[in-house]
Every structure is written in C-alpha cells, then in structure tokens.
Motif scaffolding. Structure first.
Motif, PDB file in Angstrom:
ATOM      1  N   GLY A   1       0.800  -1.222   0.000  1.00 37.51           N
ATOM      2  CA  GLY A   1       0.000   0.000   0.000  1.00 37.51           C
ATOM      3  C   GLY A   1       0.829   1.266   0.000  1.00 37.51           C
ATOM      4  O   GLY A   1       0.376   2.311   0.466  1.00 37.51           O
ATOM      5  N   LEU A   2       2.030   1.205  -0.554  1.00 40.26           N
ATOM      6  CA  LEU A   2       2.961   2.332  -0.495  1.00 40.26           C
ATOM      7  C   LEU A   2       2.627   3.391  -1.540  1.00 40.26           C
ATOM      8  O   LEU A   2       2.208   3.086  -2.653  1.00 40.26           O
ATOM      9  N   THR A   3       2.842   4.646  -1.171  1.00 36.77           N
ATOM     10  CA  THR A   3       2.928   5.737  -2.135  1.00 36.77           C
ATOM     11  C   THR A   3       4.410   6.018  -2.346  1.00 36.77           C
ATOM     12  O   THR A   3       5.125   6.309  -1.387  1.00 36.77           O
ATOM     13  N   VAL A   4       4.869   5.887  -3.577  1.00 40.73           N
ATOM     14  CA  VAL A   4       6.285   6.064  -3.894  1.00 40.73           C
ATOM     15  C   VAL A   4       6.454   7.352  -4.687  1.00 40.73           C
ATOM     16  O   VAL A   4       5.726   7.607  -5.655  1.00 40.73           O
ATOM     17  N   ILE A   5       7.405   8.157  -4.258  1.00 36.65           N
ATOM     18  CA  ILE A   5       7.733   9.406  -4.944  1.00 36.65           C
ATOM     19  C   ILE A   5       9.141   9.263  -5.503  1.00 36.65           C
ATOM     20  O   ILE A   5      10.106   9.101  -4.760  1.00 36.65           O
ATOM     21  N   LYS A   6       9.256   9.286  -6.823  1.00 31.95           N
ATOM     22  CA  LYS A   6      10.570   9.165  -7.460  1.00 31.95           C
ATOM     23  C   LYS A   6      10.540   9.866  -8.807  1.00 31.95           C
ATOM     24  O   LYS A   6       9.502   9.899  -9.467  1.00 31.95           O
TER      25      LYS A   6
END
Length: 230
Positions: free
Chosen positions: A48-53
């Motif tokens: 359930g991660l929100t990843v910012i990249k």
C-alpha cells in the motif's frame, strides 16, 4: 559533544517502513538510486505504499521490483516511459500515477523540506498536469497552486558517509537525494563507503548529518549499479 553513531543493519533500517507509508526514493535513472534499500523493501514486503521518485526506472530494475511485487498503490513521478510494467499497470487501473513536470516535482519536494505548504507557478497550467488544481492571481496574472510534498521515509544513495550521517554524492547522483533528505520524517541512506568521523571534508558534504536517521554501508554494488561504477 559526542555525535551519535547512526550506522545500522539493512534489515533494521527498512523495517522502519510500515504498510501504507509514503516513501521518497532518490535517483535519476540509475545514478543516485538506492537499489539495495529497494531490494530489502521488496524482501520485507510492505504494501500500500505511495512512492515518490523522478522515474520508475527500467523494467527489471529499482522501482520496478516494487511494482512487480504489488507493493505500490500510488506513484508520484515525472515519467514512466522506460518501464512497460508501470504503463500497463496504470492503464489497467492497478497503479495510480500522478505526473509532475520534473522541475515542479523537485520544487514541491524542496518546499516540503523547507516547511512550506505549497508553491505558486504557471508551469504546465494549461496542460493535463494542471487540471483541477487551484488558481490564484499574482500581480494580475493567473497562476496555479502546487502542494508541497513530504514523506514518511526517504531512501537515498550516497558515495560516502560518516557514522553521524553526513553524506557525499558523486556527479549526477546528486539529483533528488539532497532535496528528499530534507522532506521526510525518517531518512535512510545507503552508502558505498562509511568513513570515520572527520574524514569527510566539510565542503564535500552535500547532506548534513542532522537530516539523516540511519546509514547502511554497502558490502558491494550489484549489477544494477553498473552505470555508476567508478
């Protein structure tokens, strides 16, 4: 004053991440991407991660391992064109993707690190990237509000670190890493080499230790790091 030793084992550092967390990941393509930290996150399986990249890496590398493992619910990024899996997942609706202009993503992260709530810009205002975002008048001209970004955890890659967490990056690995180090509640840095306190020249430090919570020394560099082997 004795400075704390922030070095720790890889497993313990990544265990700080919880299901549903927002995770910033440094890097621009290969340079600056913390591949070892990502692999441990895949092994531990937080979901359930929100990843910012800045990007979704290429298929079979970096962020793609998290996508393949079904751990990412939302991706905030500038482009996914090199990752066929990300494109398929977005089109199927199994991955929510928020696109930002590259400079705007960097500035939103910087603003989050500086304690700002938002920035005001006219960049991308008349494109799909600006749809639904609040408008304001500045000196008689219309502009758009872009909210600042912060994360629960930031994962970084550095060339050198000391035990207190002072970090030095090399060349283009000095991209999103310094900004993200300032914009997360917990900062975990992998480092190619950890040197004793005092061996990093002050002018070589790009991220000061107070921003860093955990330092993981790499025993070797996997094939994913091949572009940045020196």
């Amino acid at each position: 004053m004795i400075l704390p030793d922030k070095t720790c084992e890889l497993e313990a550092a990544i265990a700080k991440i919880r299901d549903g967390d927002t995770v910033m990941v440094g890097g621009f393509g290969v340079p600056g991407t913390p591949f070892t930290l990502i692999h441990e996150l895949v092994r531990q399986g937080q979901t359930g991660l929100t990843v910012i990249k800045n990007d979704a890496n290429e298929t079979g590398m970096g962020i793609d391992h998290l996508l393949a493992n079904g751990q990412v619910a939302r991706l905030i990024t500038t482009h996914i064109g090199l990752n066929a899996r990300a494109i398929v997942m977005m089109n199927k609706g199994t991955l929510e993707v928020e696109f930002c202009a590259q400079g705007i993503l960097a500035e939103r992260v910087r603003a989050g690190g500086a304690g700002l709530k938002a920035i005001v810009t006219d960049i991308a205002m008349e494109t799909e990237l600006g749809d639904g975002k609040p408008r304001v008048q500045v000196n008689g001209q219309e502009a758009m509000i872009e909210t600042a970004i912060r994360a629960d955890v930031a994962l970084l890659h550095s060339a050198q670190a000391d035990p207190f967490g002072n970090l030095a990056y090399v060349a283009t690995a000095r991209n999103f890493n310094p900004l993200m180090a300032m914009a997360a509640g917990c900062v975990i840095a992998e480092s190619e080499k950890v040197v004793p306190m005092g061996q990093l020249e002050p002018n070589a430090v790009h991220t000061p230790g107070p921003f860093v919570d955990h330092v993981v020394e790499l025993s070797d560099l996997s094939e994913e790091y091949s572009v940045v082997r020196r």
